[in-house]
Scaffold this motif. Structure first.
Motif, PDB file in Angstrom:
ATOM      1  N   PHE A   1      -3.399   6.266 -12.773  1.00 40.55           N
ATOM      2  CA  PHE A   1      -2.474   5.577 -11.875  1.00 40.55           C
ATOM      3  C   PHE A   1      -3.150   4.929 -10.664  1.00 40.55           C
ATOM      4  O   PHE A   1      -2.563   4.049 -10.037  1.00 40.55           O
ATOM      5  N   MET A   2      -4.358   5.372 -10.325  1.00 43.18           N
ATOM      6  CA  MET A   2      -5.012   4.873  -9.119  1.00 43.18           C
ATOM      7  C   MET A   2      -5.241   3.367  -9.213  1.00 43.18           C
ATOM      8  O   MET A   2      -5.718   2.852 -10.223  1.00 43.18           O
ATOM      9  N   ALA A   3      -4.877   2.657  -8.148  1.00 44.28           N
ATOM     10  CA  ALA A   3      -5.055   1.210  -8.089  1.00 44.28           C
ATOM     11  C   ALA A   3      -5.449   0.834  -6.657  1.00 44.28           C
ATOM     12  O   ALA A   3      -5.343   1.662  -5.745  1.00 44.28           O
ATOM     13  N   PRO A   4      -5.911  -0.408  -6.439  1.00 43.89           N
ATOM     14  CA  PRO A   4      -6.361  -0.788  -5.093  1.00 43.89           C
ATOM     15  C   PRO A   4      -5.333  -0.531  -3.992  1.00 43.89           C
ATOM     16  O   PRO A   4      -5.703  -0.218  -2.859  1.00 43.89           O
ATOM     17  N   LYS A   5      -4.045  -0.659  -4.317  1.00 41.63           N
ATOM     18  CA  LYS A   5      -3.016  -0.415  -3.306  1.00 41.63           C
ATOM     19  C   LYS A   5      -2.084   0.737  -3.693  1.00 41.63           C
ATOM     20  O   LYS A   5      -0.964   0.843  -3.186  1.00 41.63           O
ATOM     21  N   PHE A   6      -2.590   1.595  -4.572  1.00 42.47           N
ATOM     22  CA  PHE A   6      -1.819   2.782  -4.971  1.00 42.47           C
ATOM     23  C   PHE A   6      -2.802   3.951  -5.049  1.00 42.47           C
ATOM     24  O   PHE A   6      -3.456   4.180  -6.057  1.00 42.47           O
ATOM     25  N   ARG A   7      -2.919   4.658  -3.932  1.00 41.57           N
ATOM     26  CA  ARG A   7      -3.898   5.738  -3.822  1.00 41.57           C
ATOM     27  C   ARG A   7      -3.266   7.048  -4.281  1.00 41.57           C
ATOM     28  O   ARG A   7      -2.145   7.386  -3.879  1.00 41.57           O
TER      29      ARG A   7
ATOM     30  N   PRO B   1       0.817  -1.225   0.000  1.00 40.36           N
ATOM     31  CA  PRO B   1       0.000   0.000   0.000  1.00 40.36           C
ATOM     32  C   PRO B   1       0.846   1.268   0.000  1.00 40.36           C
ATOM     33  O   PRO B   1       1.755   1.437   0.821  1.00 40.36           O
ATOM     34  N   THR B   2       0.532   2.165  -0.923  1.00 41.19           N
ATOM     35  CA  THR B   2       1.298   3.395  -1.140  1.00 41.19           C
ATOM     36  C   THR B   2       0.333   4.519  -1.491  1.00 41.19           C
ATOM     37  O   THR B   2      -0.665   4.289  -2.174  1.00 41.19           O
ATOM     38  N   THR B   3       0.648   5.736  -1.041  1.00 39.10           N
ATOM     39  CA  THR B   3      -0.183   6.897  -1.352  1.00 39.10           C
ATOM     40  C   THR B   3       0.696   8.017  -1.879  1.00 39.10           C
ATOM     41  O   THR B   3       1.722   8.343  -1.293  1.00 39.10           O
TER      42      THR B   3
END
Length: 341
Positions: free
Chosen positions: A166-172, A146-148
């Protein structure tokens, strides 16, 4: 889906190509080194930068810059900041005005003292631009931890389009209109991370590093505001967020280089042992010169500059910082505080 060209196959460019490919995008990933390209095609792994991470087959690795750029909706710039002008100039003949330029490099050009957005505007004045930054080690993003992060653009639609890309389930991904603030946060934190590494290399403790990080964030904000950024940006992901991760993690090339320098290694040996580009070394020179140009007090940056470029003894730098004239802390922390004691 949109077509994406990723210029730069280091750890960060590779990690983002993997992220985007998992979302279903076909990505052309450009590298100069043919040997490295052949190795990735054979093993589906970027052994030099991201060992152990499999690169999906919808990431096409190439050294054909025209192919990487042509007919793409988004062009991501992921080369070291000192190479941005060269690669954009080289690729300019293939770039169309309707292609979005997304920069993920963090640095300030030494010769011109320009940020990447300013370079892009000079070389490609008709193209829309966004900057992706924040606390995001490639080694973790590539492994889907997980990364923001934050994306900045002067155009809200461009920022939100990039956010969705770029938004993904573990890339906010958050958005921010403060391009210069986000860029300077991403660049200047590398300077402070060198200092944090030097402190670790000298054997100093958590107290020292906490002070460097806190006062370093003030320096970042001082220069950022003077150059047109928003003070609040430096309290966000591109500022304090990126500063924390870069000063505390062994994934950080800047911290690792600083540790080696603190242990007595020469600058050249430190760079060689890290084995990858250490952005903070060049950025220290630019940051120091910008502090002179804008008449901004940046004592930590100044001392790190003296260590890197004037061979100053690091222990003397610590003494200089500790013996500065006494100050009121709040005059630096708040921009609108009326102190009345």
């Amino acid at each position: 889906m949109d077509k994406i060209g990723m210029i730069g196959g280091g750890s960060w460019g590779t990690a983002l190509a993997i992220l985007l490919s998992k979302k279903g995008y076909n990505v052309d990933l450009w590298l100069r080194n043919q040997k490295q390209i052949d190795e990735i095609r054979l093993t589906r792994e970027n052994v030099k930068y991201l060992p152990g991470v499999i690169i999906p087959t919808n990431v096409n690795v190439t050294n054909d810059l025209e192919k990487t750029i042509s007919n793409k909706d988004v062009i991501v710039i992921s080369v070291p900041s000192h190479g941005v002008r060269e690669v954009l100039t080289e690729g300019k003949k293939y770039i169309k005005p309707n292609q979005l330029i997304v920069n993920v490099a963090k640095g300030i050009e030494n010769e011109s003292l320009m940020t990447v957005s300013q370079i892009v505007k000079e070389v490609l004045p008709e193209n829309k631009y966004a900057m992706l930054s924040g606390p995001s080690h490639a080694e973790e993003v590539a492994r889907d931890l997980p990364t923001t992060v934050v994306v900045a653009s002067s155009d809200r639609q461009v920022a939100e389009y990039t956010q969705d890309t770029f938004m993904a389930p573990k890339f906010r991904v958050y958005t921010n209109p403060d391009v210069i603030g986000v860029e300077l946060g991403g660049a200047l934190k590398n300077v402070i991370a060198l200092g944090a590494g030097i402190s670790d290399g000298l054997g100093y403790g958590d107290n020292t590093k906490a002070a460097l990080m806190t006062r370093g964030s003030i320096e970042m904000a001082r220069l950022g505001v003077k150059m047109g950024g928003n003070y609040e940006t430096f309290a966000g992901l591109a500022g304090i967020g990126d500063l924390i991760v870069t000063c505390t993690s062994m994934h950080s090339r800047n911290r690792r280089a600083g540790i080696l320098i603190g242990q007595g290694e020469t600058l050249e040996n430190a760079i060689s042992k890290v084995g990858m580009v250490v952005e903070g070394i060049r950025t220290t020179k630019s940051a120091y010169e910008l502090s002179q140009k804008y008449e901004v007090v940046m004592p930590i940056t100044q001392e790190i500059y003296q260590v890197l470029y004037s061979a100053k003894d690091v222990k003397n730098s610590v003494v200089n910082l500790m013996l500065r004239d006494r100050k009121h802390e709040m005059e630096d922390i708040s921009q609108n505080l009326d102190i009345n004691w």
